[in-house]
Design an enzyme around this catalytic site. Structure first.
Site, PDB file in Angstrom:
ATOM      1  N   HIS A 304       0.864  -1.363  -0.109  1.00  0.00           N
ATOM      2  CA  HIS A 304       0.032   0.160  -0.187  1.00  0.00           C
ATOM      3  C   HIS A 304       0.808   1.133  -0.058  1.00  0.00           C
ATOM      4  CE1 HIS A 304      -3.040   3.047   1.343  1.00  0.00           C
ATOM      5  NE2 HIS A 304      -3.963   2.146   0.673  1.00  0.00           N
ATOM      6  N   ASP A 361      -7.884  -5.719   0.152  1.00  0.00           N
ATOM      7  CA  ASP A 361      -8.364  -6.563  -0.746  1.00  0.00           C
ATOM      8  C   ASP A 361      -7.919  -8.050  -1.035  1.00  0.00           C
ATOM      9  OD1 ASP A 361      -9.554  -4.496  -2.425  1.00  0.00           O
ATOM     10  OD2 ASP A 361      -7.554  -3.826  -3.217  1.00  0.00           O
TER      11      ASP A 361
END
Ligand code: CMC
Length: 431
Positions: A304, A361
């Site tokens: 991320h 996710d």
């Protein structure tokens, strides 16, 4: 601490103001930089660029903190509903019981989609990706509701319409892709229950709502409700900065979310796990590929831009995923592969040195799959959840007097000036 930064460049020294957020995050205000020095900054991907001041969502990527309007994501996932969280994200405060009831009534009132829109759906090729359809349909909504937003009450009407209708539109696209009759929303169902019913109820097989799945869907959407200046939100703000209407701005955000480095990662994770399962690929070979400098492959659902530790949403999502699979007594070999990947990756020096941990996710698709949501709809599920964030950020941007048309600069690397050569004088060029 000093409230100015000093920059010396080409023998010239200038002072740039420092601005500080309420949680101690600091930025150098470079708005006068080009005018005073002739220089611009260079920051592809904007990893070091603050594009706005915002009071909506706070993230601390080092500590793994996420709060909407000051309230930790853990508390909201545990106690709130998606509708309540959406209200909080958009309006800044948790609703009173009366405000929440009013919102629920408004969501119900706005839940139908104009019948003429179904003609559009019917004309997309059957194999169209639902994200492409959703983006086009949200843009098309504007033709049905061309009124401008000139007051807070106009805005309220529009945001409730968007949150309610986009959910209905997503379910319609699924029904049409299956060639099934569209299921209308019901006044006696809550927001999440209505979505599941519109997706899965059929005249021949009534859908039995399960409380725990409705709860799981609430949590899924709460976890996606906002994430400060992520790619799609930056797009929504950017498009909105041109005074573009909210429907078109959201439609652009949906397109940005579709990409596999952003929201499309939830679909890409399942494709990656399915490939490993179906082709008998070894987990250690996948890890090897992800680490290779010459292979563009990435471990989907990992990493991320902001989090340099475990994504706090992923922790809750993993728990949620386990709970749903347990309740449904659903054995998914993809979960075992995901757990093995996580276990190996989170103790591998490459992933540790690059601060790569599971993101939101990584486990979400496994849960959605168990609930019966088809893989092609996963990113649409993310989009419905992200609506409150996009809407709140679009509004904040529109009302912020410091905001201007988004228009970055560049460092030009093309050809310098050269003459125009008439076509007859250009020769034949390469064969
Ligand atoms: N697998 C392998 N290596 C990775 C990964 C990954 N998933 N993510 C980043 N890296 C490496 C990358 O190769 C680079 O290595 P090096 O410095 O040695 O060349 C380094 O980490 C930095 O990569 P980057 O692309 O500059 O980092 P970023 O901050 O721009 O990337 C990201 C963020 C999410 C695009 C990236 O981690 C990624 O591609 N992840 C996989 C896709 C994914 O899961 N996306 C969902 C993000 S969370 C949901 C959302 O908010 O949309």
């Amino acid at each position: 601490m000093s409230n100015v930064a000093t920059l010396t460049i080409n023998g010239q020294t200038i002072e740039l103001p420092i601005i500080e957020g309420v949680e101690g995050d600091r930025g150098i205000d470079i708005r006068q930089l080009r005018q005073k020095t002739g220089f611009i900054t260079y920051d592809p991907g904007y990893g070091n660029t603050g594009s706005c001041k915002s009071a909506i969502t706070y993230m601390d990527g080092e500590k793994g903190i996420l709060r909407y309007r000051g309230i930790p994501i853990e508390a909201l996932a545990d106690q709130s509903s998606f509708v309540e969280t959406a209200y909080l994200v958009i309006n800044g405060e948790l609703p009173t019981r009366e405000q929440l009831n009013r919102t629920s009534v408004q969501l119900n009132d706005h839940s139908l989609v104009h019948e003429d829109m179904q003609i559009f759906y019917q004309n997309f090729p059957r194999a169209s990706h639902p994200m492409g359809i959703l983006s086009a349909m949200v843009n098309a909504l504007r033709s049905f509701y061309p009124e401008l937003i000139t007051s807070d009450s106009d805005f309220e009407e529009v945001y409730v319409r968007l949150i309610s209708k986009i959910r209905t539109m997503a379910a319609i696209s699924y029904k049409i892709s299956r060639g099934h009759k569209v299921e209308y929303p019901r006044a006696d169902y809550t927001y999440c229950a209505n979505f599941l019913n519109m997706m899965f109820n059929t005249p021949v097989k009534p859908y039995i709502l399960r409380k725990e799945l409705v709860r799981a869907l609430n949590v899924f959407w709460i976890l996606h409700a906002d994430h400060e200046q992520n790619c799609s939100t930056a797009v929504v703000r950017s498009v909105g900065s041109a005074r573009t209407n909210i429907y078109a701005s959201l439609s652009a955000g949906i397109s940005a979310l579709w990409g596999e480095l952003h929201g499309g990662a939830n679909q890409a994770v399942i494709q990656m796990l399915s490939d490993i399962h179906e082709k008998g690929i070894k987990v250690k070979d996948v890890i090897k590929r992800a680490k290779s400098k010459t292979d563009p492959f990435r471990l989907m659902g990992f990493g991320h831009r902001v989090y340099k530790t475990y994504d706090p949403r992923a922790k809750i999502m993993k728990h949620n995923c386990h709970e749903v699979l347990d309740r449904l007594n659903y054995q998914d070999p993809l979960l075992d592969i995901a757990l093995e990947l996580e276990q190996i990756a989170t103790s591998d020096p490459y992933f540790l040195d690059h601060y790569l941990y599971p993101n939101v996710d990584f486990y979400s698709g496994i849960m959605l799959r168990a609930m019966g949501i088809p893989t092609s709809m996963f990113t649409v599920m993310f989009a419905i959840g992200r609506l409150p964030g996009w809407i709140a950020q679009w509004r904040e941007n529109t009302l912020d007097p410091e905001q201007r048309l988004t228009r970055p600069r560049q460092v030009y690397t093309g050809l310098t000036e050269r003459p125009y050569i008439p076509i007859d004088e250009r020769g034949n060029g390469p064969d």
